[in-house]
Design a protein around this motif. Structure first.
Motif, PDB file in Angstrom:
ATOM      1  N   LYS A   1       0.955  -1.537   0.643  1.00  0.00           N
ATOM      2  CA  LYS A   1       0.124   0.167   0.158  1.00  0.00           C
ATOM      3  C   LYS A   1       1.025   1.365   0.333  1.00  0.00           C
ATOM      4  O   LYS A   1       0.278   2.129  -0.848  1.00  0.00           O
ATOM      5  N   ARG A   2       1.734   1.341   1.287  1.00  0.00           N
ATOM      6  CA  ARG A   2       2.964   2.015   0.690  1.00  0.00           C
ATOM      7  C   ARG A   2       3.429   2.818  -0.588  1.00  0.00           C
ATOM      8  O   ARG A   2       3.277   3.674  -0.978  1.00  0.00           O
ATOM      9  N   ALA A   3       3.879   1.456  -0.587  1.00  0.00           N
ATOM     10  CA  ALA A   3       4.398   1.873  -2.437  1.00  0.00           C
ATOM     11  C   ALA A   3       4.285   2.701  -2.836  1.00  0.00           C
ATOM     12  O   ALA A   3       4.006   2.766  -3.926  1.00  0.00           O
ATOM     13  N   GLU A   4       2.309   1.369  -2.939  1.00  0.00           N
ATOM     14  CA  GLU A   4       1.291   1.989  -4.676  1.00  0.00           C
ATOM     15  C   GLU A   4       1.276   3.575  -4.136  1.00  0.00           C
ATOM     16  O   GLU A   4       1.126   4.120  -5.331  1.00  0.00           O
ATOM     17  N   GLU A   5       1.169   3.804  -3.003  1.00  0.00           N
ATOM     18  CA  GLU A   5       1.113   5.310  -2.653  1.00  0.00           C
ATOM     19  C   GLU A   5       1.936   6.665  -3.101  1.00  0.00           C
ATOM     20  O   GLU A   5       1.783   7.153  -4.005  1.00  0.00           O
TER      21      GLU A   5
ATOM     22  N   LEU B   1       4.915   9.547  -7.019  1.00  0.00           N
ATOM     23  CA  LEU B   1       5.963  10.108  -8.024  1.00  0.00           C
ATOM     24  C   LEU B   1       5.568  10.234  -9.453  1.00  0.00           C
ATOM     25  O   LEU B   1       5.844  11.083  -9.869  1.00  0.00           O
ATOM     26  N   GLY B   2       4.459   9.164  -9.256  1.00  0.00           N
ATOM     27  CA  GLY B   2       3.558   8.811 -11.306  1.00  0.00           C
ATOM     28  C   GLY B   2       3.526  10.685 -11.086  1.00  0.00           C
ATOM     29  O   GLY B   2       3.643  11.391 -12.053  1.00  0.00           O
ATOM     30  N   ALA B   3       2.717  11.697 -10.558  1.00  0.00           N
ATOM     31  CA  ALA B   3       2.381  12.602 -11.148  1.00  0.00           C
ATOM     32  C   ALA B   3       3.231  13.929 -11.035  1.00  0.00           C
ATOM     33  O   ALA B   3       2.946  14.502 -11.704  1.00  0.00           O
ATOM     34  N   ARG B   4       3.876  13.925 -10.157  1.00  0.00           N
ATOM     35  CA  ARG B   4       5.037  15.128  -9.701  1.00  0.00           C
ATOM     36  C   ARG B   4       5.823  14.535 -10.748  1.00  0.00           C
ATOM     37  O   ARG B   4       6.192  15.289 -11.718  1.00  0.00           O
TER      38      ARG B   4
END
Length: 119
Positions: free
Chosen positions: A90-94, A99-102
């Motif tokens: 869950k933490r990795a997904e968030e 990071l993807g958005a950035r």
């Protein structure tokens, strides 16, 4: 002058001495032996065999109890590991989403500055 002394006799019964008072319990000889009645009648080998059987049963019970406890601990450990893995996922997904958005914002910004892409 001869005196006759009358001595009161204590009533004797099949149980031994009796006080002659019906409301009092009959006296019995004191049992001084601390050995239990069952031990007096059985032989040494019988008692030792019984003791060995009891020890074997107790050992088996202890082993079974330890096995059960070990199984319980194993299941508990598996559950904890699963929870930890799910939390990590869950933490990795968030983090990945963040990071993807950035990165996407950075690329959009960069694309806007490039004259080659705008044309």
């Amino acid at each position: 002058m001869s005196q006759t002394i009358a001595i009161a006799q204590i009533a004797s019964s099949s149980n031994g001495r009796s006080s002659g008072r019906p409301w009092k319990s009959a006296k019995a000889p004191t049992a001084r032996s601390h050995i239990q009645p069952g031990a007096k009648t059985k032989s040494w080998q019988d008692r030792m065999m019984k003791e060995q059987k009891e020890k074997a049963v107790k050992k088996l019970q202890t082993e079974l109890k330890e096995e059960k406890q070990a199984e319980k601990e194993r299941r508990k450990q598996i559950t904890l590991e699963r929870r930890k893995a799910a939390e990590e996922r869950k933490r990795a997904e968030e983090l990945k989403i963040q990071l993807g958005a950035r990165k996407a914002a950075r690329l959009r910004k960069k694309a806007g500055r490039s004259k080659k892409i705008n044309q």
